[in-house]
Design a protein around this motif. Structure first.
Motif, PDB file in Angstrom:
ATOM      1  N   HIS A   1      49.780  43.246  -2.813  1.00  0.00           N
ATOM      2  CA  HIS A   1      50.562  42.217  -2.121  1.00  0.00           C
ATOM      3  C   HIS A   1      51.962  42.742  -1.823  1.00  0.00           C
ATOM      4  CE1 HIS A   1      52.879  41.467  -5.754  1.00  0.00           C
ATOM      5  NE2 HIS A   1      51.790  41.137  -6.433  1.00  0.00           N
ATOM      6  N   ALA A   2      52.601  42.138  -0.828  1.00  0.00           N
ATOM      7  CA  ALA A   2      53.982  42.516  -0.496  1.00  0.00           C
ATOM      8  C   ALA A   2      54.923  41.919  -1.540  1.00  0.00           C
ATOM      9  CB  ALA A   2      54.337  42.008   0.892  1.00  0.00           C
ATOM     10  N   ALA A   3      56.007  42.632  -1.835  1.00  0.00           N
ATOM     11  CA  ALA A   3      56.965  42.157  -2.836  1.00  0.00           C
ATOM     12  C   ALA A   3      58.378  42.531  -2.427  1.00  0.00           C
ATOM     13  CB  ALA A   3      56.639  42.760  -4.210  1.00  0.00           C
ATOM     14  N   CYS A   4      59.351  41.782  -2.952  1.00  0.00           N
ATOM     15  CA  CYS A   4      60.761  42.111  -2.718  1.00  0.00           C
ATOM     16  C   CYS A   4      61.069  43.422  -3.438  1.00  0.00           C
ATOM     17  CB  CYS A   4      61.650  40.993  -3.254  1.00  0.00           C
ATOM     18  SG  CYS A   4      63.412  41.440  -3.294  1.00  0.00           S
ATOM     19  N   PRO A   5      61.642  44.427  -2.745  1.00  0.00           N
ATOM     20  CA  PRO A   5      61.931  45.705  -3.415  1.00  0.00           C
ATOM     21  C   PRO A   5      63.044  45.601  -4.450  1.00  0.00           C
ATOM     22  CG  PRO A   5      62.872  45.687  -1.207  1.00  0.00           C
ATOM     23  CD  PRO A   5      62.052  44.438  -1.332  1.00  0.00           C
ATOM     24  N   PHE A   6      63.867  44.542  -4.352  1.00  0.00           N
ATOM     25  CA  PHE A   6      65.019  44.407  -5.237  1.00  0.00           C
ATOM     26  C   PHE A   6      64.689  43.712  -6.557  1.00  0.00           C
ATOM     27  CE2 PHE A   6      66.647  44.366  -0.834  1.00  0.00           C
ATOM     28  CZ  PHE A   6      67.405  45.526  -0.871  1.00  0.00           C
ATOM     29  N   CYS A   7      63.544  42.982  -6.627  1.00  0.00           N
ATOM     30  CA  CYS A   7      63.209  42.278  -7.872  1.00  0.00           C
ATOM     31  C   CYS A   7      61.719  42.234  -8.164  1.00  0.00           C
ATOM     32  CB  CYS A   7      63.772  40.857  -7.856  1.00  0.00           C
ATOM     33  SG  CYS A   7      62.955  39.758  -6.660  1.00  0.00           S
ATOM     34  N   ALA A   8      60.878  42.769  -7.251  1.00  0.00           N
ATOM     35  CA  ALA A   8      59.421  42.847  -7.422  1.00  0.00           C
ATOM     36  C   ALA A   8      58.725  41.492  -7.388  1.00  0.00           C
ATOM     37  CB  ALA A   8      59.053  43.591  -8.707  1.00  0.00           C
ATOM     38  N   THR A   9      59.428  40.441  -6.951  1.00  0.00           N
ATOM     39  CA  THR A   9      58.784  39.135  -6.813  1.00  0.00           C
ATOM     40  C   THR A   9      57.804  39.169  -5.640  1.00  0.00           C
ATOM     41  OG1 THR A   9      60.711  37.964  -7.704  1.00  0.00           O
ATOM     42  CG2 THR A   9      59.190  36.669  -6.350  1.00  0.00           C
ATOM     43  N   GLN A  10      56.592  38.642  -5.869  1.00  0.00           N
ATOM     44  CA  GLN A  10      55.600  38.611  -4.795  1.00  0.00           C
ATOM     45  C   GLN A  10      56.096  37.713  -3.667  1.00  0.00           C
ATOM     46  OE1 GLN A  10      51.647  37.609  -6.081  1.00  0.00           O
ATOM     47  NE2 GLN A  10      50.877  37.310  -3.998  1.00  0.00           N
ATOM     48  N   LEU A  11      55.998  38.207  -2.428  1.00  0.00           N
ATOM     49  CA  LEU A  11      56.479  37.436  -1.289  1.00  0.00           C
ATOM     50  C   LEU A  11      55.476  36.345  -0.915  1.00  0.00           C
ATOM     51  CD1 LEU A  11      58.000  40.206   1.037  1.00  0.00           C
ATOM     52  CD2 LEU A  11      59.092  38.902  -0.802  1.00  0.00           C
ATOM     53  N   ASN A  12      56.012  35.253  -0.383  1.00  0.00           N
ATOM     54  CA  ASN A  12      55.188  34.132   0.051  1.00  0.00           C
ATOM     55  C   ASN A  12      54.252  34.575   1.177  1.00  0.00           C
ATOM     56  OD1 ASN A  12      54.345  31.721   1.445  1.00  0.00           O
ATOM     57  ND2 ASN A  12      55.959  30.630   0.335  1.00  0.00           N
TER      58      ASN A  12
END
Length: 428
Positions: free
Chosen positions: A402-413
């Motif tokens: 899944h895609a994630a924010c590179p700055f915090c690794a949170t999965q993107l909506n």
């Protein structure tokens, strides 16, 4: 804009040659509790004063454990392939004066140059996680760089331990190639993805592959630790390119070449963009107070300190992109106060989160203004950087991507991966 490497390029002094940098995804410029020794969010690979690379030499086929031990105790680097209780193939490695070797893994033992632990989604520190739960190998992989131009960097699965040995037991996937040399895979594997078109605003995601102990490229196994290897991909190599991603099953690293870093924004450039945003004096449409993005140091520590309700901190309604200061208007959810909030500007209902600047320059594909926020975390970067990372499928668990924010690794909506920010200027 140029990176911190600019001074090295221009200065007449004999600075060591930089091969490139490995940057761990999920950290905003530093680890939450600070970088310490070999445990940090980014690792620069420099030409060593003396070459420490190794290359295959003698092959031993041994029929007793005692014989295997005798070879491993010679003090040379070696890779042991246990085929059965009665047969082990040991490949000895000799010194290679033309390469430098760098090792990455979870172990804090001497042979590891860059200590990597599991990345916790949301940017938390992984040190609280018991070591037994980690899926990252203690000696995960090694990067071998040529000491002469063009300083090609290659990646291999597994690293040599304190005894200078790589040991592939009976259960590990291993095989003999048609040319006779042995090869194998580590338990959870080392995956690599090279973006098509390099690391630029026009780049597109490549295909994830698995790298073997000897550096060959294979299609992915059915699951991460399956016994059967994928198919050999002869048209691809283990050479790292600017923007290549390396996944260690628990942490993903971004490889940036020295030349690539030379063309990325610097910390100074990102700070100038922050000041430019604040100089425009964006206002909260409700409180009419002036908003200001916090300093880069505050932004990099934000994840561990949690949400803030300070007067100047910008917040955003992610569904529409309208930027406000923190206020209590428009609650729609009793359980989570900020999960469903109604925007006072356009009445759109959605999450309401604080905005934090992305402070890790290596994650930017251009030098554009920070006007886009990732959904749902609220990290802000340039439009092209947001669009780039929103398209990159990152390994998650044993077989998900899944895609994630590179700055915090949170999965993107899945439905909305980023939001364009809409600022209101000063009324006066």
């Amino acid at each position: 804009m140029f990176s911190t490497g600019q001074e090295e390029h221009c200065a007449p002094t004999k600075e060591p040659v930089k091969y490139g940098e490995l940057v761990v995804l999920g950290y905003n410029g530093t680890l939450p509790n600070g970088d310490r020794g070999r445990r940090k969010s980014r690792f620069a690979l420099y030409k060593r004063a003396k070459a420490n690379g190794v290359k295959p030499s003698t092959v031993h086929i041994l029929n007793t454990p005692q014989a295997s031990k005798a070879v491993n105790c010679k003090g040379q680097h070696s890779i042991s392939y246990t085929l059965s209780r009665n047969q082990t193939v040991v490949v000895e490695y000799c010194h290679d004066k033309d390469t430098d070797m760098f090792q990455i893994g979870r172990s804090t033992e001497g042979p590891i140059d860059f200590v990597v632990t599991d990345t916790v989604s949301g940017g938390g520190e992984g040190e609280e996680t018991p070591i037994t739960q980690s899926t990252i190998s203690r000696f995960a992989c090694r990067v071998v760089c040529e000491r002469n131009p063009p300083y090609t960097a290659r990646i291999y699965a597994a690293g040599f331990d304190s005894s200078k040995n790589i040991f592939l037991g009976e259960k590990a996937a291993k095989w003999k190639n048609p040319d006779g040399h042995m090869d194998g895979l580590t338990t959870n594997g080392v995956l690599v993805m090279h973006p098509r078109g390099g690391f630029t605003e026009e780049s597109k995601p490549g295909v994830w592959r698995e790298i073997s102990v000897c550096g060959d490229v294979y299609t992915l196994r059915e699951t991460r630790s399956a016994q059967t290897r994928g198919k050999l991909v002869e048209s691809e190599s283990n050479v790292l390119e600017d923007g290549s991603l390396v996944d260690l099953c628990g942490a993903t690293l971004l490889w940036r070449t020295a030349d690539g870093l030379f063309h990325t924004p610097t910390q100074k450039h990102l700070e100038a963009l922050r000041q430019e945003l604040n100089a425009a004096r964006p206002q909260c449409p409700v409180g009419l107070n002036t908003l200001a993005f916090p300093s880069m140091q505050r932004c990099s520590r934000a994840l561990s300190s949690g949400p803030t309700q300070e007067d100047k901190q910008p917040w955003v309604y992610l569904a529409c992109g309208h930027v406000h200061g923190y206020h209590d208007w428009g609650h729609r959810s009793e359980r989570d106060a900020n999960a469903q909030r109604e925007c006072p500007m356009c009445r759109t209902v959605g999450p309401y989160v604080p905005l934090w600047l992305g402070c890790e320059p290596a994650f930017y594909v251009d030098t554009g203004a920070p006007t886009y926020a990732f959904v749902p975390c609220g990290h802000v970067c340039s439009e092209k950087s947001a669009r780039y990372w929103a398209e990159i499928p990152l390994p998650h668990g044993t077989h998900a991507f899944h895609a994630a924010c590179p700055f915090c690794a949170t999965q993107l909506n899945l439905m909305q991966k980023w939001a364009k920010l809409i600022f209101q200027g000063p009324v006066d």
